[in-house]
Write an enzyme that holds these catalytic residues in place. Structure first.
Site, PDB file in Angstrom:
ATOM      1  CB  SER A  57      66.123 -24.090  12.461  1.00 45.73           C
ATOM      2  OG  SER A  57      64.956 -24.055  11.683  1.00 45.73           O
ATOM      3  CG  ASN A 116      69.088 -29.574  11.874  1.00 47.27           C
ATOM      4  OD1 ASN A 116      69.841 -29.469  12.845  1.00 47.27           O
ATOM      5  ND2 ASN A 116      68.611 -30.725  11.460  1.00 47.27           N
ATOM      6  CG  HIS A 159      64.256 -29.262  12.303  1.00 46.36           C
ATOM      7  ND1 HIS A 159      64.939 -28.722  11.226  1.00 46.36           N
ATOM      8  CD2 HIS A 159      63.835 -28.201  13.036  1.00 46.36           C
ATOM      9  CE1 HIS A 159      64.926 -27.406  11.295  1.00 46.36           C
ATOM     10  NE2 HIS A 159      64.265 -27.064  12.395  1.00 46.36           N
TER      11      HIS A 159
END
Length: 260
Positions: A93, A117, A237
């Site tokens: 992320s 992700n 996620h």
């Protein structure tokens, strides 16, 4: 899988978990999380013969919050304290944004990069949602984490969901706001930066991921000279936690290739 607290050492101004011996792998977590988010990968990487360094982002885990962290570069420069030896850097992320930013600015220190992700060219609606979340952050108390947890895990209880709830509630509110503001502004690496990546690059996401989509991973991989995309079936996620074995296998294989 257990999500118990790990010991820490110093990595420059940050706290970090270190384990194992051998070629180095640096693991960078996302907003609101901490080094323990990599519990599903650390053991597998150590058993495969790697030294793992997993720092806490400023204001997260056991790292102090630091002032004037207003852009991605400032976060990346702090993470670079873990690059005193050549390393494969893995980010999830926002950690993926940091990892990709490190490659061009620290030549010779990275053997490969993995972006898990990662966002790339968000839709207008996704940008608006991210901006609205930033506007709602006061930096004094932590926001209600229920919507975040539902985006990540759905509504069913799980050990992974419970661990993330604890971490989100414990994060420094100012540190969370600073990090999320940077994350919300970023829209993935510039195309020129992807085309100039000088190390092998792996872009992974889940086929059930609505925000860091499989198309984003394929698009970034297509621009990188030695890029590849891998899509994890059934994952969303938080796939390093929910699909730990699949992610670990890919990281071990990729790191062996980069460090060979």
């Amino acid at each position: 899988m257990t999500w118990t607290t790990l010991p820490r050492s110093e990595a420059g101004p940050l706290a970090a978990h270190a384990a194992g011996t051998g070629p180095r792998i640096v693991l960078l977590h996302g907003v609101g999380l901490r080094a323990e988010a990599w519990n599903g990968q650390i053991g597998a990487l150590v058993r495969a013969g790697f030294k793992v360094i997993a720092p806490d982002m400023p204001g997260h885990g056991e790292s102090p919050n630091l002032p004037d962290l207003r852009d991605l570069r400032s976060y990346a420069d702090l993470a670079a304290a873990c690059l005193d030896e050549p390393a494969v850097v893995v980010g999830h992320s926002m950690g993926a944004m940091i990892a990709l930013d490190l490659v061009p600015r620290y030549p010779g220190r990275l053997r490969g990069v993995v972006a898990l992700n990662a966002v790339y060219r968000r839709s207008a609606a996704a940008k608006e949602r991210a901006a609205a979340r930033v506007s709602a952050l006061g930096g004094v108390t932590n926001p209600d984490s229920s919507q975040t947890l539902e985006r990540w895990f759905g509504v069913a209880p799980s050990p992974e969901r419970a661990a993330c709830a604890r971490w989100l509630n414990a994060v420094d509110p100012a540190g969370y706001k600073s990090a999320y503001a940077v994350f919300a502004r970023e829209d993935g690496p510039p195309d020129a930066a992807l085309r100039s990546l000088h190390v092998p690059a792996l872009f992974m996401t889940g086929d059930a991921e609505p925000n860091s989509t499989p198309q984003m991973a394929h698009d970034m991989a297509a621009l990188a000279p030695d890029g590849r995309a891998e899509i994890v079936a059934g994952a969303a996620h938080m796939m390093p936690m929910t699909h730990a074995d699949a992610v670990s296998r890919s990281l071990v294989d990729f790191a062996r290739e980069c460090h060979s």
